[in-house]
Scaffold this motif. Sequence first.
Motif, PDB file in Angstrom:
ATOM      1  N   ASP A  78      28.588  43.791  38.268  1.00 44.19           N
ATOM      2  CA  ASP A  78      29.206  44.327  39.480  1.00 44.19           C
ATOM      3  C   ASP A  78      29.937  43.219  40.230  1.00 44.19           C
ATOM      4  O   ASP A  78      29.315  42.307  40.775  1.00 44.19           O
ATOM      5  CB  ASP A  78      28.117  44.940  40.365  1.00 44.19           C
TER       6      ASP A  78
ATOM      7  N   PRO B 253      30.092  49.519  37.161  1.00 42.00           N
ATOM      8  CA  PRO B 253      30.448  49.225  38.547  1.00 42.00           C
ATOM      9  C   PRO B 253      31.847  48.627  38.666  1.00 42.00           C
ATOM     10  O   PRO B 253      32.616  48.596  37.714  1.00 42.00           O
ATOM     11  CB  PRO B 253      29.362  48.230  38.969  1.00 42.00           C
ATOM     12  N   TRP B 254      32.146  48.111  39.850  1.00 38.52           N
ATOM     13  CA  TRP B 254      33.490  47.623  40.149  1.00 38.52           C
ATOM     14  C   TRP B 254      33.874  46.443  39.264  1.00 38.52           C
ATOM     15  O   TRP B 254      33.132  45.486  39.116  1.00 38.52           O
ATOM     16  CB  TRP B 254      33.576  47.202  41.617  1.00 38.52           C
TER      17      TRP B 254
ATOM     18  N   ALA C  58      37.379  50.244  39.077  1.00 41.64           N
ATOM     19  CA  ALA C  58      36.571  50.119  37.870  1.00 41.64           C
ATOM     20  C   ALA C  58      37.366  50.710  36.714  1.00 41.64           C
ATOM     21  O   ALA C  58      37.726  51.886  36.742  1.00 41.64           O
ATOM     22  CB  ALA C  58      35.245  50.846  38.030  1.00 41.64           C
TER      23      ALA C  58
ATOM     24  N   ASN D  82      28.898  42.847  44.137  1.00 39.75           N
ATOM     25  CA  ASN D  82      27.585  42.318  44.497  1.00 39.75           C
ATOM     26  C   ASN D  82      27.165  41.077  43.727  1.00 39.75           C
ATOM     27  O   ASN D  82      26.206  40.401  44.126  1.00 39.75           O
ATOM     28  CB  ASN D  82      26.535  43.415  44.301  1.00 39.75           C
TER      29      ASN D  82
END
Length: 337
Positions: free
Chosen positions: A166, A201-202, A196, A169
């Motif tokens: 991610d 996730p991103w 994404a 984060n």
Amino acid sequence: MSSFAYTEPVRLAQIGTGYWGEALLRNAASLPGAEMVAVCDPNGDALDAAGRQVPRARLTQDEASVLADPSVEAVIVASAPRAERAEAALDAGKHVLVWRTLAPTSGEAAQVIARAEAGGRQVMVGHVLRYHPAYRRVEALAREGALGAIRYVSSVRAGLGPVGFDALNRLAPHDLAFALAIVPSVPVTVSATAAAFRDGPWDIVSMTVTFAGGETAHLRVSRIEPQKIRRTTVVGTEATASVDDLNGTEPVRVHTRDTADAEAHVPYADALRVRTGDVWMPLVDRREPLRRMIREFVACVREDRAPRTGGADGLAVVRVLEAALQSVEAGGTPVAV
């Protein structure tokens, strides 16, 4: 920085030996003034690998037994859920170093801090760039006033990351922690966009943070680019400092402010220059940031003092990350911190 002239080493345990946990364990195991006495991980193969680094440490998959061990003074939490594990360690009377981010939400981060204060224990957050020699040198220049008033911070962190990594984060907290430390005022709003392109996730995140004093920080992180980039620029009213972490000989450059008259006639050849003013390269040592970080943790435990990156620093980063996620979900609309 402590001389580590301690009678007894700080007895450490580590929970989690995954992606970054292996590097944390390696640095902790080789640090004077510390002794790794227990390592916990649910993965048996990971424990076997850890055993080769710390052959004298007790290897276990039972986290509760680590926290119940009275010989363990401090715990390195390198595996999620970090907030829950940090609270459990603090409740067991241990000092805690939490890798990367203190908690997923500001409420949970505040609870960790409250537990530490109630128990008289230190809680430290592994914001590794705050211990990186090049970034520390730029931070020192800013503190000394060599850059003038800080007005803008720009950071780019890109490369290839594994699926499931991610970017928001797991990459953004490092550069965000540095930006919050070097800008003298508090963050006010965050505007962020993310995308994404693979399952998970991103992959990329672009974030702009505005501060109460009018300063701005812009961060871009990506885990899908084959070109590895680790660059940060800090713009002050007197000088601009840049960090290129991949430059092994001149990681920091300081560009002094141009004093030329902006209204004066400039020959065409001079107008083509890509920079103005003098440039100097301060000497920067290349000691490993993780080693510096764990050294600080051990020193804080033995000296009973607050760490360089304590709970308040961790909470500040989590609050901005929370606002950034809200902004992403709102299509980039600025969100108050």
